[in-house]
Design an enzyme around this catalytic site. Structure first.
Site, PDB file in Angstrom:
ATOM      1  N   CYS A   1     -14.040 -14.462 -19.843  1.00  0.00           N
ATOM      2  CA  CYS A   1     -12.846 -13.642 -20.085  1.00  0.00           C
ATOM      3  C   CYS A   1     -11.574 -14.395 -19.690  1.00  0.00           C
ATOM      4  O   CYS A   1     -10.539 -14.290 -20.356  1.00  0.00           O
ATOM      5  CB  CYS A   1     -12.920 -12.343 -19.289  1.00  0.00           C
ATOM      6  SG  CYS A   1     -14.355 -11.334 -19.664  1.00  0.00           S
TER       7      CYS A   1
HETATM    8  C1  BEZ Z   1     -17.533 -13.617 -18.438  1.00  0.00           C
HETATM    9  O1  BEZ Z   1     -16.444 -13.244 -18.877  1.00  0.00           O
HETATM   10  O2  BEZ Z   1     -17.686 -14.756 -18.027  1.00  0.00           O
HETATM   11  C2  BEZ Z   1     -18.682 -12.689 -18.396  1.00  0.00           C
HETATM   12  C3  BEZ Z   1     -18.493 -11.339 -18.220  1.00  0.00           C
HETATM   13  C4  BEZ Z   1     -19.573 -10.499 -18.146  1.00  0.00           C
HETATM   14  C5  BEZ Z   1     -20.857 -11.018 -18.270  1.00  0.00           C
HETATM   15  C6  BEZ Z   1     -21.046 -12.375 -18.463  1.00  0.00           C
HETATM   16  C7  BEZ Z   1     -19.955 -13.232 -18.530  1.00  0.00           C
END
Ligand code: BEZ
Length: 211
Positions: free
Chosen positions: A45
């Site tokens: 994210c």
């Molecule tokens: C991420 O944004 O890295 C992420 C968020 C939730 C689960 C897995 C990865």
């Protein structure tokens, strides 16, 4: 309930990092891109929001407003923005919705319980100036989105809204387009003065008309 292509984008009032908004009023006459992410302070994210911040001028050029969302509160979004700026080299320059009570997530069906019953998946909704949903895409949490593809689709949507054309596989702005089958050859002569190449009677290729 799922939000489908052609549906009116559900309206809502929400707290964002840039103050409270009423969604349809905030959109005004613009195109809109509403995208959710699972959680603040997560790696994928962080890269996504940094990238969207960097290419925001491209959305501006297309008269498209972008807005992010997660079920974390806005003070968390604001703290995380500092990490995004530090690691991605871009200040988050668009609002992020704090959807703690999941109002928007529920309206747009962004929680897929068999993936996670507490966090939103990576949804993307492109909304036209008529407030109708033009594109929906859903990615899993583990896969960062291709936001250049969202720009490419907006280019296609904006072109095809104004001309009787469709865009072929992997089309990019400036490339040849397809005359829609509903236009007869007779009418096409008037609409497409640059002419076309008929590979099949149903596959007529013409230069992009607005160039
Ligand atoms: C991420 O944004 O890295 C992420 C968020 C939730 C689960 C897995 C990865």
């Amino acid at each position: 309930m799922a939000v489908r292509l052609g549906d009116e984008a559900p309206d809502f009032t929400a707290d964002t990092t840039q103050g409270e908004i009423r969604f349809h009023d905030w959109l005004g006459d613009s195109w809109g891109v509403l995208f959710s992410h699972p959680k603040d302070f997560t790696p994928v994210c962080t890269t996504e929001l940094g990238y969207v911040a960097k290419i925001k001028p491209e959305f501006d050029k297309r008269n498209a407003k972008v807005i992010g969302l997660s079920v974390d509160p806005i003070d968390s979004h604001a703290k995380w923005a500092a990490d995004i700026a530090e690691t991605q080299g871009a200040e988050v320059n668009f609002p992020m919705i704090g959807d703690q009570d999941k109002t928007v997530a529920d309206l747009y069906d962004m929680i897929h319980p068999n993936a996670s019953d507490t966090t939103t998946v990576r949804s993307v909704f492109v909304i036209g100036p008529d407030k109708k949903v033009k594109l929906t895409i859903t990615y899993p949490a583990s896969t960062g989105r291709n936001f250049d593809e969202i720009l490419r689709v907006i280019d296609s949507l904006q072109l095809t809204a104004g001309y009787s054309v469709a865009t072929p596989a992997n089309w990019r702005e400036g490339e040849d387009v397809i005359i829609v089958p509903a236009v007869s050859d007779e009418d096409a002569k008037e609409k497409f003065p640059k002419g076309w190449k008929a590979l099949k009677p149903y596959l007529r290729v013409t230069p992009q008309p607005n160039r």
